[in-house]
Design a protein around this motif. Structure first.
Motif, PDB file in Angstrom:
ATOM      1  N   ARG A 199     108.439 -58.507 -53.540  1.00 31.38           N
ATOM      2  CA  ARG A 199     109.388 -57.419 -53.721  1.00 31.38           C
ATOM      3  C   ARG A 199     109.276 -56.756 -55.095  1.00 31.38           C
ATOM      4  O   ARG A 199     109.739 -55.632 -55.279  1.00 31.38           O
ATOM      5  CB  ARG A 199     110.808 -57.928 -53.472  1.00 31.38           C
ATOM      6  CG  ARG A 199     111.015 -58.375 -52.009  1.00 31.38           C
ATOM      7  CD  ARG A 199     112.125 -59.390 -51.898  1.00 31.38           C
ATOM      8  NE  ARG A 199     113.302 -58.930 -52.593  1.00 31.38           N
ATOM      9  CZ  ARG A 199     114.193 -58.112 -52.063  1.00 31.38           C
ATOM     10  NH1 ARG A 199     114.043 -57.686 -50.840  1.00 31.38           N
ATOM     11  NH2 ARG A 199     115.229 -57.730 -52.756  1.00 31.38           N
ATOM     12  N   ASN A 219     106.655 -53.558 -54.905  1.00 35.76           N
ATOM     13  CA  ASN A 219     107.146 -52.199 -54.644  1.00 35.76           C
ATOM     14  C   ASN A 219     108.482 -51.936 -55.342  1.00 35.76           C
ATOM     15  O   ASN A 219     109.205 -51.001 -55.010  1.00 35.76           O
ATOM     16  CB  ASN A 219     107.241 -51.908 -53.143  1.00 35.76           C
ATOM     17  CG  ASN A 219     108.206 -52.824 -52.416  1.00 35.76           C
ATOM     18  OD1 ASN A 219     108.793 -53.724 -53.021  1.00 35.76           O
ATOM     19  ND2 ASN A 219     108.373 -52.599 -51.140  1.00 35.76           N
ATOM     20  N   LEU A 264     111.299 -53.340 -55.243  1.00 36.20           N
ATOM     21  CA  LEU A 264     112.604 -53.607 -54.627  1.00 36.20           C
ATOM     22  C   LEU A 264     113.382 -54.531 -55.547  1.00 36.20           C
ATOM     23  O   LEU A 264     114.602 -54.523 -55.578  1.00 36.20           O
ATOM     24  CB  LEU A 264     112.433 -54.263 -53.253  1.00 36.20           C
ATOM     25  CG  LEU A 264     112.130 -53.346 -52.074  1.00 36.20           C
ATOM     26  CD1 LEU A 264     111.991 -54.145 -50.801  1.00 36.20           C
ATOM     27  CD2 LEU A 264     113.187 -52.275 -51.912  1.00 36.20           C
ATOM     28  N   LYS A 269     109.755 -43.248 -55.452  1.00 27.45           N
ATOM     29  CA  LYS A 269     109.936 -42.920 -54.037  1.00 27.45           C
ATOM     30  C   LYS A 269     108.610 -42.454 -53.420  1.00 27.45           C
ATOM     31  O   LYS A 269     108.256 -42.861 -52.327  1.00 27.45           O
ATOM     32  CB  LYS A 269     110.995 -41.824 -53.878  1.00 27.45           C
ATOM     33  CG  LYS A 269     112.368 -42.374 -53.572  1.00 27.45           C
ATOM     34  CD  LYS A 269     113.354 -41.251 -53.348  1.00 27.45           C
ATOM     35  CE  LYS A 269     113.867 -40.688 -54.636  1.00 27.45           C
ATOM     36  NZ  LYS A 269     114.598 -39.442 -54.537  1.00 27.45           N
ATOM     37  N   ARG A 315     106.233 -45.395 -53.073  1.00 30.42           N
ATOM     38  CA  ARG A 315     106.609 -46.334 -52.003  1.00 30.42           C
ATOM     39  C   ARG A 315     106.144 -45.858 -50.636  1.00 30.42           C
ATOM     40  O   ARG A 315     105.958 -46.658 -49.728  1.00 30.42           O
ATOM     41  CB  ARG A 315     108.132 -46.520 -51.997  1.00 30.42           C
ATOM     42  CG  ARG A 315     108.603 -47.524 -53.034  1.00 30.42           C
ATOM     43  CD  ARG A 315     110.096 -47.598 -53.029  1.00 30.42           C
ATOM     44  NE  ARG A 315     110.598 -48.659 -53.877  1.00 30.42           N
ATOM     45  CZ  ARG A 315     111.884 -48.801 -54.196  1.00 30.42           C
ATOM     46  NH1 ARG A 315     112.764 -47.951 -53.726  1.00 30.42           N
ATOM     47  NH2 ARG A 315     112.266 -49.780 -54.965  1.00 30.42           N
ATOM     48  N   LYS A 316     105.992 -44.553 -50.485  1.00 33.07           N
ATOM     49  CA  LYS A 316     105.524 -44.046 -49.196  1.00 33.07           C
ATOM     50  C   LYS A 316     104.102 -44.529 -48.909  1.00 33.07           C
ATOM     51  O   LYS A 316     103.662 -44.534 -47.766  1.00 33.07           O
ATOM     52  CB  LYS A 316     105.607 -42.517 -49.171  1.00 33.07           C
ATOM     53  CG  LYS A 316     107.063 -42.075 -49.052  1.00 33.07           C
ATOM     54  CD  LYS A 316     107.301 -40.617 -49.272  1.00 33.07           C
ATOM     55  CE  LYS A 316     108.818 -40.389 -49.313  1.00 33.07           C
ATOM     56  NZ  LYS A 316     109.211 -39.116 -49.884  1.00 33.07           N
ATOM     57  N   MET A 331     105.735 -52.012 -45.699  1.00 27.28           N
ATOM     58  CA  MET A 331     106.268 -53.366 -45.812  1.00 27.28           C
ATOM     59  C   MET A 331     106.766 -53.830 -44.454  1.00 27.28           C
ATOM     60  O   MET A 331     107.382 -53.053 -43.723  1.00 27.28           O
ATOM     61  CB  MET A 331     107.418 -53.376 -46.830  1.00 27.28           C
ATOM     62  CG  MET A 331     107.855 -54.769 -47.238  1.00 27.28           C
ATOM     63  SD  MET A 331     108.965 -54.685 -48.674  1.00 27.28           S
ATOM     64  CE  MET A 331     108.999 -56.406 -49.160  1.00 27.28           C
ATOM     65  N   PHE A 376     108.717 -57.304 -42.382  1.00 26.31           N
ATOM     66  CA  PHE A 376     109.686 -58.350 -42.737  1.00 26.31           C
ATOM     67  C   PHE A 376     109.765 -59.436 -41.671  1.00 26.31           C
ATOM     68  O   PHE A 376     109.455 -59.207 -40.508  1.00 26.31           O
ATOM     69  CB  PHE A 376     111.073 -57.714 -42.885  1.00 26.31           C
ATOM     70  CG  PHE A 376     111.109 -56.545 -43.828  1.00 26.31           C
ATOM     71  CD1 PHE A 376     111.439 -56.717 -45.163  1.00 26.31           C
ATOM     72  CD2 PHE A 376     110.812 -55.263 -43.378  1.00 26.31           C
ATOM     73  CE1 PHE A 376     111.480 -55.635 -46.031  1.00 26.31           C
ATOM     74  CE2 PHE A 376     110.847 -54.173 -44.237  1.00 26.31           C
ATOM     75  CZ  PHE A 376     111.180 -54.366 -45.573  1.00 26.31           C
ATOM     76  N   ASN A 421     113.864 -55.932 -39.388  1.00 27.99           N
ATOM     77  CA  ASN A 421     114.674 -54.897 -40.031  1.00 27.99           C
ATOM     78  C   ASN A 421     114.526 -53.522 -39.387  1.00 27.99           C
ATOM     79  O   ASN A 421     114.361 -52.516 -40.065  1.00 27.99           O
ATOM     80  CB  ASN A 421     114.349 -54.810 -41.520  1.00 27.99           C
ATOM     81  CG  ASN A 421     114.700 -56.088 -42.259  1.00 27.99           C
ATOM     82  OD1 ASN A 421     115.332 -56.966 -41.688  1.00 27.99           O
ATOM     83  ND2 ASN A 421     114.296 -56.197 -43.500  1.00 27.99           N
ATOM     84  N   LEU A 422     114.598 -53.504 -38.060  1.00 29.79           N
ATOM     85  CA  LEU A 422     114.535 -52.223 -37.352  1.00 29.79           C
ATOM     86  C   LEU A 422     115.937 -51.625 -37.264  1.00 29.79           C
ATOM     87  O   LEU A 422     116.935 -52.343 -37.320  1.00 29.79           O
ATOM     88  CB  LEU A 422     113.979 -52.431 -35.941  1.00 29.79           C
ATOM     89  CG  LEU A 422     112.590 -53.063 -35.861  1.00 29.79           C
ATOM     90  CD1 LEU A 422     112.189 -53.252 -34.402  1.00 29.79           C
ATOM     91  CD2 LEU A 422     111.556 -52.228 -36.596  1.00 29.79           C
ATOM     92  N   PRO A 435     110.127 -43.235 -41.146  1.00 26.86           N
ATOM     93  CA  PRO A 435     109.514 -42.977 -42.453  1.00 26.86           C
ATOM     94  C   PRO A 435     108.901 -41.584 -42.556  1.00 26.86           C
ATOM     95  O   PRO A 435     108.835 -41.006 -43.646  1.00 26.86           O
ATOM     96  CB  PRO A 435     108.434 -44.057 -42.567  1.00 26.86           C
ATOM     97  CG  PRO A 435     108.230 -44.578 -41.201  1.00 26.86           C
ATOM     98  CD  PRO A 435     109.499 -44.369 -40.454  1.00 26.86           C
ATOM     99  N   ILE A 459     111.670 -39.205 -43.352  1.00 31.97           N
ATOM    100  CA  ILE A 459     112.007 -39.351 -44.766  1.00 31.97           C
ATOM    101  C   ILE A 459     110.997 -38.636 -45.649  1.00 31.97           C
ATOM    102  O   ILE A 459     111.354 -38.016 -46.645  1.00 31.97           O
ATOM    103  CB  ILE A 459     112.091 -40.849 -45.118  1.00 31.97           C
ATOM    104  CG1 ILE A 459     113.399 -41.384 -44.569  1.00 31.97           C
ATOM    105  CG2 ILE A 459     111.983 -41.083 -46.608  1.00 31.97           C
ATOM    106  CD1 ILE A 459     113.636 -42.803 -44.880  1.00 31.97           C
TER     107      ILE A 459
END
Ligand SMILES: Nc1ncnc2c1ncn2[C@@H]1O[C@H](COP(=O)(O)OP(=O)(O)O)[C@@H](O)[C@H]1O
Ligand SMILES: [Mg+2]
Lengths: 344, 217
Positions: free
Chosen positions: A49, A52, A54, A78, A81-82, A86, A88, A92-93, A106, A109
């Motif tokens: 983490r 990136n 986090l 930002k 990070r694109k 990542m 998990f 984490n959907l 994404p 975004i």
């Protein structure tokens, strides 16, 4: 391409400061599938983490493709990070979105238009083999399918790096293998660098070309997977290896060897480790001919790591006038690990 | 009898009007307030300790004032805002003021239920705090927020009856003026029955909406 120097992370928890990372140095090359293995609480997730950001490192440097991550502005971070996907352990959907919507997320975004998103999402779903599930919601999927969605989502913005935190730890062994195979395929097809955090040596064995062992916030051992598997330096690495390599000699065999050692006047029972290219050669028969010894194989196991054969043999050598010892010397010269078994 | 029915009907319409408008205003202000309460909290996406503390104190002050007292305290504010202090429109002011902090807290707790991992995944993809709020937090918490609006609406039915006591109109007002002051017990009973039905309807409707919103989860 990922250069980590003197990375330290201290958490200020209610019960005082916790040093989760302590002077980490790692070099991860482009195209690597770099494994990070360690027991629970070792600091693996924290390390991942930090890559990136986090988690904000307490000190030290993280460079990705020459960009110093710790000195980026929020806006630059930002953007960066694109390019870092990542995945998990618990996927984490977004439960409020379909498979399609999750993979599109994404891209939305990042500000792509509808048409570009549609094209990209169908390609990604095809890549992970979920085209027929586009309209399903996460609650209607199996764990393996959810992780495939997670992978498609992570690849949406064409990242150069993919970070995986225990990506298969919530999956059954069979599904784990299929997800690992997918990751490996993606690595080969798209050349994406992957950092794979796990507590399972099997994951390292299946896909990683390099591995770092992390213990109590420090990297205690690192190298190519082959190096670490064939010549582990730390007890931690050896313990992890026990779960994937059948190196242990069965008890019954030990009893048998003990009996043999009693009767053997001029013989030796040895454990031979074969690595890489030596495995393919008829070394044993050469030695048998050259030194006029008898070789009786008592136990054997050959495995593959990164496509390279890797094995252990327990062999009983018999020969007169020290020929057995000379045969062993020859094997050692060839670079094999030869260990005389003194049992009893 | 026809006169009683007419009275009950117009009072019911007034009550529905007060509750409906107050729910809308409470949501309009309370949901953003809840988002602010949540996101400025420690360890959240827009961590701002001082702002969080100030908002928390204000919300708690308003929530600890009994509604009847709030009604009286807000009279000057109501006069300034709508130009009068009596009637259904005037009653909407204290009703909304009481419901906004409540809706704020309910929204805050709904947002807290959203899995941190999902928020983190969005951040890892480069989402801005605003994108996290609009694309992750609100959609993910929508069923709980809808359940919160239902609770707020039901509370407002009770409060609107109380607001009637100081001349707000609606069913509470009717019960006081006719049922209590003119000893028309039947009117009191009818208003209670109508209020019970209103609460039931709101609950059933709210449950349906929540069920629809969470059908895939
Ligand atoms: N947010 C946090 N606050 C305080 N301590 C933490 C936090 N996250 C992790 N830790 C601590 O840091 C150490 C390393 O945690 P972690 O990186 O999650 O380990 P791993 O992934 O190897 O299991 C643990 O002792 C853990 O309790
Ligand atoms: Mg972890």
């Amino acid at each position: 391409m990922i250069r980590i120097r003197d990375l330290t992370k201290v958490y200020n928890s209610a019960s005082g400061p916790v040093k989760a990372l302590d002077g980490i140095n790692l070099d991860i090359e482009k195209g690597d599938i770099f494994g990070i293995i360690g027991l629970s609480g070792a600091g693996k997730s924290t390390l991942l983490r930090c890559i990136n950001l986090l988690e904000k490192p307490t000190s030290g440097s993280i460079e990705i493709d020459g960009v110093e991550m710790t000195s980026l502005s929020p806006r630059e971070l930002k953007e960066m990070r694109k390019k870092i996907g990542m995945i998990f352990q618990h996927f984490n959907l977004l439960s409020s979105r379909t498979v399609w919507g999750n993979v599109a997320f994404p891209l939305e975004i990042a500000g792509f238009d509808r048409k570009a998103i549609d094209e990209k999402v169908s390609k990604l779903l095809e890549l992970v083999g979920l085209s027929d599930k586009a309209k399903a919601y996460p609650s209607q999927l199996s764990g393996g399918q959810k992780q495939r969605v997670g992978i498609a989502r992570a690849l949406a913005c064409d990242p150069t790096v993919l970070l995986c935190d225990e990506a298969t730890s919530a999956l059954d062994p069979e599904t784990t293998l299929s997800i690992l195979k997918l990751l490996k395929d993606i690595n080969e097809k798209l050349g994406i660098t992957m950092v794979v955090v796990t507590h399972e040596m099997n994951v390292i064995k299946q896909i990683c070309n390099k591995v770092a062992v992390i213990e109590r916030s420090r990297v205690v051992e690192q190298g190519t997977t082959f190096e670490v598997f064939s010549r582990p330096k730390t007890q931690t690495a050896r313990n992890f290896l026990k779960s994937v390599l059948i190196n242990e000699i069965p008890e019954e065999l030990k009893t048998k060897i003990k009996a043999l050692n009693g009767n053997l006047a001029e013989g030796r029972v040895v454990k031979i480790g074969f690595f890489g290219e030596t495995t393919g050669k008829p070394i044993l028969s050469e030695v048998v001919k050259k030194y006029d010894v008898n070789a009786n194989i008592l136990f054997g196991n050959i495995d593959h790591i990164q496509g390279v054969p890797f094995g252990t043999l327990v062999v009983q050598f018999e020969g007169k006038n020290g020929t057995a010892d000379r045969a062993l010397g020859h094997l050692r010269e060839l670079g094999l690990d030869v260990e005389v078994m003194e049992i009893g | 009898m026809a006169e009683t029915a007419r009275l009950l009907w117009s009072a019911t319409v007034e009550s529905i009007y007060m509750v409906a408008v107050s729910v809308v205003i409470a949501s309009l202000f309370g949901i953003p307030l809840g988002i602010l309460l949540y996101s400025t909290d420690r360890g959240r996406i827009l961590e701002k300790d001082w702002l969080n503390k100030i908002l928390g104190v204000i919300v708690n002050i308003f929530r600890s004032i009994p509604f009847v007292i709030l009604l009286i305290m807000l009279i000057p504010f109501t006069r300034w805002l709508v130009g009068k202090t009596i009637g259904t429109t005037a009653a909407i002011v204290p009703l909304s003021v009481a419901a906004i902090p409540f809706m704020g807290r309910i929204t805050e707790s709904a947002l807290r239920e959203v899995d941190r991992g999902v928020i983190e995944a969005a951040q890892a993809m480069g989402a801005s705090p605003l994108q996290v709020i609009t694309k992750v937090l609100i959609p993910e918490a929508l069923p709980s927020i809808a359940a919160g609006i239902t609770i707020t609406a039901i509370n407002l039915v009770g409060y609107s009856a109380m607001a009637g006591v100081i001349g707000g109109g609606g069913l509470g007002d009717l019960a006081v003026r006719y049922g209590y002051q003119r000893f028309m017990l039947d009117i009191t009973l009818y208003t209670v029955a109508i209020l019970v039905v209103m609460v039931q309807l709101i609950q059933v409707l709210g449950d349906l909406v929540v069920k629809h919103l969470s059908r895939h989860r």
